[in-house]
Design a protein around this motif. Sequence first.
Motif, PDB file in Angstrom:
ATOM      1  N   THR A 141       0.835  -1.192   0.000  1.00  0.00           N
ATOM      2  CA  THR A 141       0.000   0.000   0.000  1.00  0.00           C
ATOM      3  C   THR A 141       0.873   1.247   0.000  1.00  0.00           C
ATOM      4  O   THR A 141       2.083   1.164  -0.218  1.00  0.00           O
ATOM      5  CB  THR A 141      -0.980  -0.016   1.191  1.00  0.00           C
ATOM      6  N   TYR A 142       0.258   2.407   0.220  1.00  0.00           N
ATOM      7  CA  TYR A 142       0.949   3.700   0.320  1.00  0.00           C
ATOM      8  C   TYR A 142       0.550   4.369   1.626  1.00  0.00           C
ATOM      9  O   TYR A 142      -0.607   4.257   2.066  1.00  0.00           O
ATOM     10  CB  TYR A 142       0.536   4.625  -0.823  1.00  0.00           C
ATOM     11  N   ASP A 143       1.456   5.119   2.209  1.00  0.00           N
ATOM     12  CA  ASP A 143       1.148   5.778   3.477  1.00  0.00           C
ATOM     13  C   ASP A 143       0.083   6.858   3.343  1.00  0.00           C
ATOM     14  O   ASP A 143      -0.700   7.095   4.259  1.00  0.00           O
ATOM     15  CB  ASP A 143       2.421   6.368   4.107  1.00  0.00           C
ATOM     16  N   ARG A 146      -4.485   6.563   3.566  1.00  0.00           N
ATOM     17  CA  ARG A 146      -5.299   6.818   4.761  1.00  0.00           C
ATOM     18  C   ARG A 146      -6.624   6.053   4.744  1.00  0.00           C
ATOM     19  O   ARG A 146      -7.688   6.599   5.056  1.00  0.00           O
ATOM     20  CB  ARG A 146      -5.546   8.324   4.924  1.00  0.00           C
ATOM     21  N   ASP A 151      -1.931   1.468   6.158  1.00  0.00           N
ATOM     22  CA  ASP A 151      -1.519   2.793   5.713  1.00  0.00           C
ATOM     23  C   ASP A 151      -0.932   3.568   6.887  1.00  0.00           C
ATOM     24  O   ASP A 151       0.083   4.261   6.748  1.00  0.00           O
ATOM     25  CB  ASP A 151      -2.712   3.575   5.145  1.00  0.00           C
ATOM     26  N   TYR A 154       2.570   2.405   7.677  1.00  0.00           N
ATOM     27  CA  TYR A 154       3.541   2.976   6.737  1.00  0.00           C
ATOM     28  C   TYR A 154       3.905   4.401   7.143  1.00  0.00           C
ATOM     29  O   TYR A 154       5.068   4.806   7.081  1.00  0.00           O
ATOM     30  CB  TYR A 154       2.966   2.981   5.319  1.00  0.00           C
ATOM     31  N   GLU A 181      -1.936  -6.072   2.675  1.00  0.00           N
ATOM     32  CA  GLU A 181      -3.357  -5.727   2.747  1.00  0.00           C
ATOM     33  C   GLU A 181      -4.248  -6.895   2.330  1.00  0.00           C
ATOM     34  O   GLU A 181      -5.356  -7.060   2.842  1.00  0.00           O
ATOM     35  CB  GLU A 181      -3.653  -4.532   1.825  1.00  0.00           C
ATOM     36  N   SER A 191       0.320   1.454  -4.781  1.00  0.00           N
ATOM     37  CA  SER A 191       1.251   1.139  -3.701  1.00  0.00           C
ATOM     38  C   SER A 191       2.699   1.446  -4.063  1.00  0.00           C
ATOM     39  O   SER A 191       3.013   1.899  -5.170  1.00  0.00           O
ATOM     40  CB  SER A 191       1.142  -0.351  -3.366  1.00  0.00           C
TER      41      SER A 191
END
Length: 405
Positions: A141-143, A146, A151, A154, A181, A191
Motif C-alpha cells: 500500500t501507500y502511506d 489513509r 496505511d 507505513y 493488505e 502502492s
Amino acid sequence: MEQVNPETLGLNAAQLARIGEHLRGRYLEPGKLPGSVTLVARYGRVGLLDVAGLSDIERDTPMSVDTIFRIYSMSKPITSVALMMLYERGLFSLDDPVHRFIPEWRELAVRTAGAFPLFATQPCARPMTIRDLLRHTSGLTYDFLRESNLDYAYRKLQIGNPAPGYTLRHMIEQLAQLPLEFSPGTRWNYSLATDVLGYLIEVISGQSLPDYLQEHLFGPLGMVDTAFNIAPDKVHRLASCYERDAAKKLVCNDDGQDSRFRDRVFYSGGGGLLSTVGDYFRFCQMLLQGGTLDGVRILGSRTLEYMTANHLPGDVDLEQFAMGSFSETEYEGVGFGLGFANKIDPVKNGNLASLGSFFWGGLASTLFWVDPEEELVVIFMTQLMPSSTFNLRGQLESMVYAALD
C-alpha cells in the motif's frame, strides 16, 4: 522541439488553439495553476507545444519548454520498462516469486485484524510475484492513502519517505516486518510496488537504479534532463511545486531551489524522477513506435504490446477489482497492465481516448497518454498537488480528440 503545422498531421489548428485558451482562461489567469507546458504530437511530430504561466511564482520565473518538473508517478512507466528490459534478457520470469530476489520476504503474511504494531495475520494464498508488483496486485500500500491500519503503519514508520541516508534497502527491510493488505493477485491497490521494482532492478542488474536507467534508457533515448538528482547548473530550471490553502490560493510546498534533489540517496522508481516535456516525449514516442526511437531499440514490440494490455484477472476494469479509492486514473472502463493503465471501455470511461490507449499521471498533476490507434502522444506538465484537484485529463481528452480531422 520543432513544431509543425498541425493541419499536416490531421489536427485542426483552431481547435488545438483552444487548449491554450482554456488553460489560460480557466486555470492560469485565475491563479489555479502556476504554469503549464502542453504537448500534442501525431505521427512523431509536434502539432502543439503550448508554454504558459510561471515555473516559480515568487521569483516571477516564466515557464519554459525546458523547465524541469517533478513527475512523481510518471516515473512508474519508466521503471517498469527498465525492469522489462531485464526480462527480455531472460534474467527473471514474471511469475517468479519476489522472495527469489528478496529472501526476507519469503514469509510475508496478510493482515486479518489489529493495528500497528499488533497485527493478526494469516499466510498468503500464494507468494507475491513480480507480475503482482508490475500490476499493483501485490498487497502493498501507500502511506498517504489513509484507508487502513496498514496505511497508518507505513506513515508511522515513514516507509518510502526519504530521510537523510535512507535507501531502497531500508524500505525493503521495513516492509519485511509488516503484513500485506490482501493475498497477492486478489485485489488491485496503488502502492510502493514500483519502488520495489526499482530495488529488483538493482539486485538483478548489479547496478544502482540511477546508473542502470542512465546507461540503458536515458542515455540511449537522449533524455538529457531526466534523473533523480538535479545538477547544480540545472537548478534554475526546476519548477517550484504548489498546493492550495484553505482560501484556494497557491502556496509553494517545495521550492525549486530545494537541495533535496541534489544529493538524495533514496531512488524512488515509483515517484522520484525529474524530467522535462521534451524528455518524456522521447520516452512516449519510443513506446508508440514499438520500443524503438531514432534507430535505437529499447524494448521489443511484443513486450510492449503485452505490457500495455489489461492484466487484471478476467479482463475486468479497476472499478470491479480495486481495493482503494485513489490512483492517477478514474476506475470505470480502465484496466491495468504492467506499469500502465489502459483504456478498455471508452464508453464506460466517459472520455474520448481510443480503445487500447495507455497512460498514467503524477501527484503534481502531470499526465500523459499514448494512443496507438491515432498515433498520438499527449503530455501535460504543471506542479500542483494533489493531482485530484482538477479533472485536467478529461478536459484535455475532450479538446485533443475534437481536433482530429
